[in-house]
Design an enzyme around this catalytic site. Structure first.
Site, PDB file in Angstrom:
ATOM      1  N   CYS A 119       0.878  -1.231   0.288  1.00  0.00           N
ATOM      2  CA  CYS A 119      -0.037  -0.012   0.025  1.00  0.00           C
ATOM      3  C   CYS A 119       0.782   1.394   0.029  1.00  0.00           C
ATOM      4  CB  CYS A 119      -0.953   0.095   1.060  1.00  0.00           C
ATOM      5  SG  CYS A 119      -2.140  -1.351   1.479  1.00  0.00           S
ATOM      6  N   HIS A 260      -3.326   7.229   2.482  1.00  0.00           N
ATOM      7  CA  HIS A 260      -3.744   5.937   2.010  1.00  0.00           C
ATOM      8  C   HIS A 260      -5.082   5.806   2.633  1.00  0.00           C
ATOM      9  CE1 HIS A 260      -4.147   1.771   0.788  1.00  0.00           C
ATOM     10  NE2 HIS A 260      -3.807   1.542   2.086  1.00  0.00           N
ATOM     11  N   ASN A 290     -10.387  -0.283  -0.199  1.00  0.00           N
ATOM     12  CA  ASN A 290      -8.732  -0.113  -0.325  1.00  0.00           C
ATOM     13  C   ASN A 290      -8.042  -0.703  -1.491  1.00  0.00           C
ATOM     14  OD1 ASN A 290      -6.017  -0.616   0.303  1.00  0.00           O
ATOM     15  ND2 ASN A 290      -6.312  -1.427   2.251  1.00  0.00           N
TER      16      ASN A 290
HETATM   17  O1  UT7 Z   1      -4.036  -1.208   3.635  1.00  0.00           O
HETATM   18  C1  UT7 Z   1      -3.017  -1.272   4.806  1.00  0.00           C
HETATM   19  C2  UT7 Z   1      -3.322  -2.511   5.698  1.00  0.00           C
HETATM   20  N1  UT7 Z   1      -4.860  -2.555   6.084  1.00  0.00           N
HETATM   21  C3  UT7 Z   1      -5.154  -1.729   6.823  1.00  0.00           C
HETATM   22  O2  UT7 Z   1      -4.772  -0.567   7.477  1.00  0.00           O
HETATM   23  C4  UT7 Z   1      -6.625  -2.297   7.792  1.00  0.00           C
HETATM   24  C5  UT7 Z   1      -6.439  -2.413   9.214  1.00  0.00           C
HETATM   25  N2  UT7 Z   1      -7.392  -2.760  10.053  1.00  0.00           N
HETATM   26  C6  UT7 Z   1      -8.796  -2.410   9.807  1.00  0.00           C
HETATM   27  O3  UT7 Z   1      -9.180  -1.396   9.020  1.00  0.00           O
HETATM   28  C7  UT7 Z   1      -9.618  -3.014  10.781  1.00  0.00           C
HETATM   29  O4  UT7 Z   1      -8.986  -3.688  11.906  1.00  0.00           O
HETATM   30  C8  UT7 Z   1     -10.653  -3.859  10.044  1.00  0.00           C
HETATM   31  C9  UT7 Z   1     -11.648  -3.076   9.266  1.00  0.00           C
HETATM   32  C10 UT7 Z   1     -10.196  -4.798   9.462  1.00  0.00           C
HETATM   33  C11 UT7 Z   1     -11.615  -4.700  11.180  1.00  0.00           C
HETATM   34  O5  UT7 Z   1     -12.148  -3.604  12.122  1.00  0.00           O
HETATM   35  P1  UT7 Z   1     -12.203  -3.708  13.664  1.00  0.00           P
HETATM   36  O6  UT7 Z   1     -12.787  -2.654  14.128  1.00  0.00           O
HETATM   37  O7  UT7 Z   1     -10.826  -3.837  14.048  1.00  0.00           O
HETATM   38  O8  UT7 Z   1     -12.950  -5.055  14.010  1.00  0.00           O
HETATM   39  P2  UT7 Z   1     -12.360  -6.721  14.416  1.00  0.00           P
HETATM   40  O9  UT7 Z   1     -11.334  -7.135  13.505  1.00  0.00           O
HETATM   41  O10 UT7 Z   1     -11.886  -6.324  15.874  1.00  0.00           O
HETATM   42  O11 UT7 Z   1     -13.814  -7.525  14.625  1.00  0.00           O
HETATM   43  C12 UT7 Z   1     -14.871  -7.024  15.448  1.00  0.00           C
HETATM   44  C13 UT7 Z   1     -16.036  -8.065  15.111  1.00  0.00           C
HETATM   45  C14 UT7 Z   1     -15.557  -9.323  15.179  1.00  0.00           C
HETATM   46  O12 UT7 Z   1     -16.587 -10.057  16.041  1.00  0.00           O
HETATM   47  P3  UT7 Z   1     -16.738 -10.223  17.540  1.00  0.00           P
HETATM   48  O13 UT7 Z   1     -15.382 -11.186  17.782  1.00  0.00           O
HETATM   49  O14 UT7 Z   1     -16.624  -8.992  18.308  1.00  0.00           O
HETATM   50  O15 UT7 Z   1     -18.039 -11.030  17.707  1.00  0.00           O
HETATM   51  C15 UT7 Z   1     -15.457  -9.895  13.980  1.00  0.00           C
HETATM   52  O16 UT7 Z   1     -15.684 -11.365  13.752  1.00  0.00           O
HETATM   53  O17 UT7 Z   1     -16.526  -7.775  13.910  1.00  0.00           O
HETATM   54  C16 UT7 Z   1     -16.196  -9.217  13.208  1.00  0.00           C
HETATM   55  N3  UT7 Z   1     -16.431  -8.919  11.921  1.00  0.00           N
HETATM   56  C17 UT7 Z   1     -17.384  -8.642  11.020  1.00  0.00           C
HETATM   57  N4  UT7 Z   1     -18.749  -8.575  11.283  1.00  0.00           N
HETATM   58  C18 UT7 Z   1     -19.332  -8.401  10.096  1.00  0.00           C
HETATM   59  C19 UT7 Z   1     -15.184  -9.063  11.294  1.00  0.00           C
HETATM   60  N5  UT7 Z   1     -15.596  -8.743   9.763  1.00  0.00           N
HETATM   61  C20 UT7 Z   1     -16.710  -8.659   9.559  1.00  0.00           C
HETATM   62  C21 UT7 Z   1     -17.428  -8.430   8.604  1.00  0.00           C
HETATM   63  N6  UT7 Z   1     -19.070  -8.271   8.789  1.00  0.00           N
HETATM   64  N7  UT7 Z   1     -17.121  -8.194   7.376  1.00  0.00           N
END
Ligand code: UT7
Length: 333
Positions: A119, A260, A290
């Site tokens: 990225c 980004h 992204n």
């Molecule tokens: O391009 C450069 C590199 N990439 C990035 O910079 C991305 C960096 N990371 C992020 O943007 C975020 O961490 C994400 C968008 C990937 C995830 O958001 P988050 O607020 O960190 O969510 P999380 O991974 O902590 O997940 C929270 C909950 C989980 O459920 P439980 O365990 O709380 O029940 C996940 O299983 O959300 C759930 N979850 C989803 N629910 C619905 C994860 N993905 C999804 C989804 N739809 N697509």
């Protein structure tokens, strides 16, 4: 290398982008995996992304973005000295996608190679272009960032497949004494000890593709989202500070932030740290998701074309990605 202070005389003289026509909305994704428009919007800011059709490759998209950037700069493809391509989704493992772009553009005297900083490709690419010009290797460098992310995501993994999209952006960097487009500073850094937080485990030499790889889908992109999130915020803030410092500026002198586009919450945190109000921050993650290195290249082109940024002002470009890598430039518009 962690970067150099503003090497003079390298200017961005044109930019271009290519986005595939097909739009995939959050509602479309609700039919593929257990997710919701509400979750995707509130956690990432993404509403829709573009998906390139089968048969359209990273080189195809990159060549089109490159063609548009050359047109914007008023430069003939025959006069390009160097084509450098950032892609995490090369058309083939050998030769480089840059050579395919060179063939598509018809740039007979250009050197061409790929570089792999995920990225962070656009600020790394601008810095590399600046280096070629400063060293006297080239007068005109075409930086192309092109990504067919839809070809490497696991479409059964809701934690990653909702985040990414396809597209390409490009910039022409040329020697020139004028101030408009001048790259005032570059900052580049990396931390390979964190590679496995965002990577494709298999498909390279270490774990070649076999039937187990295909069954376990380890040739697709894997990401530890929350860990990557924290590093992204920290690193983008460091890169922003580094590039501002190397340009000999103070944070309050930056007029626009063009970051980004991985997640709106990362963008907001970086803007807060850099002291740039959100109305001065260019955002298009809602429309494209992204696109790895193409995100910042496309954002920069849209910011210029739409008049979001004004001529003569100072823009901070900053990115973070797999590697980990992070990088930034201050550019005079
Ligand atoms: O391009 C450069 C590199 N990439 C990035 O910079 C991305 C960096 N990371 C992020 O943007 C975020 O961490 C994400 C968008 C990937 C995830 O958001 P988050 O607020 O960190 O969510 P999380 O991974 O902590 O997940 C929270 C909950 C989980 O459920 P439980 O365990 O709380 O029940 C996940 O299983 O959300 C759930 N979850 C989803 N629910 C619905 C994860 N993905 C999804 C989804 N739809 N697509």
């Amino acid at each position: 290398m962690s970067g150099t202070t503003g090497v003079p005389l390298a200017r961005i003289t044109g930019t271009g982008r290519y986005l595939p026509e097909q739009i995939m909305s959050n509602a479309d994704l609700e039919k593929l995996v257990e997710t919701s428009d509400e979750w995707i919007r509130t956690r990432t800011g993404i509403r829709e992304r573009r998906i390139a059709p089968v048969g359209v490759t990273a080189a195809d998209m990159g060549a089109e973005a490159g063609r548009r950037a050359l047109r914007d700069a008023g430069v003939d493809a025959a006069d390009v000295d160097m084509i450098i391509v950032s892609t995490a989704t090369p058309d083939r493992l050998l030769p480089s996608t840059a050579c395919d772009v060179q063939a598509l553009l018809g740039s007979p005297r250009a050197g061409a190679y790929d570089f792999s900083t995920a990225c962070s490709g656009f600020p790394y690419g601008l810095s590399i272009a600046q280096g070629h010009i400063a060293a006297g290797h080239a007068e005109t460098v075409l930086v192309v960032c092109t990504e067919k992310m839809s070809s490497i995501v696991d479409w059964t993994d809701r934690t990653t497949c909702v985040l990414f999209g396809d597209g390409a952006g490009a910039a022409v960097v040329q020697r020139g004494a004028e101030s408009s487009g001048r790259i005032l500073s570059s900052f580049m850094k990396s931390d390979g000890t964190l590679a496995e937080l965002l990577y494709r485990p298999a498909g390279g030499v270490r774990i070649p593709i076999d039937s187990t790889v295909l069954e376990t889908r380890t040739h697709t992109l894997k990401m530890a989202g929350p860990e990557v999130f924290k590093s992204a915020v920290r690193s983008m803030c460091e890169a922003a500070e580094g590039a501002i410092h190397r340009a000999g500026l103070k944070p309050e002198q930056i007029d626009y932030l063009i970051p980004h586009q991985a997640n709106l919450r990362i963008i907001e945190a970086t803007a807060r740290y850099a002291g740039v109000p959100m109305e001065k921050v260019f955002v298009n993650v809602d429309r494209y998701g992204n696109m790895s290195s193409a995100s910042l290249a496309v954002a920069f082109d849209e910011a210029r074309e739409s008049g979001f940024v004004t001529p003569g002002s100072l823009a901070l470009l900053v990115a973070f990605g797999a590697g980990f890598t992070w990088a930034a430039n201050v550019v005079q518009l």
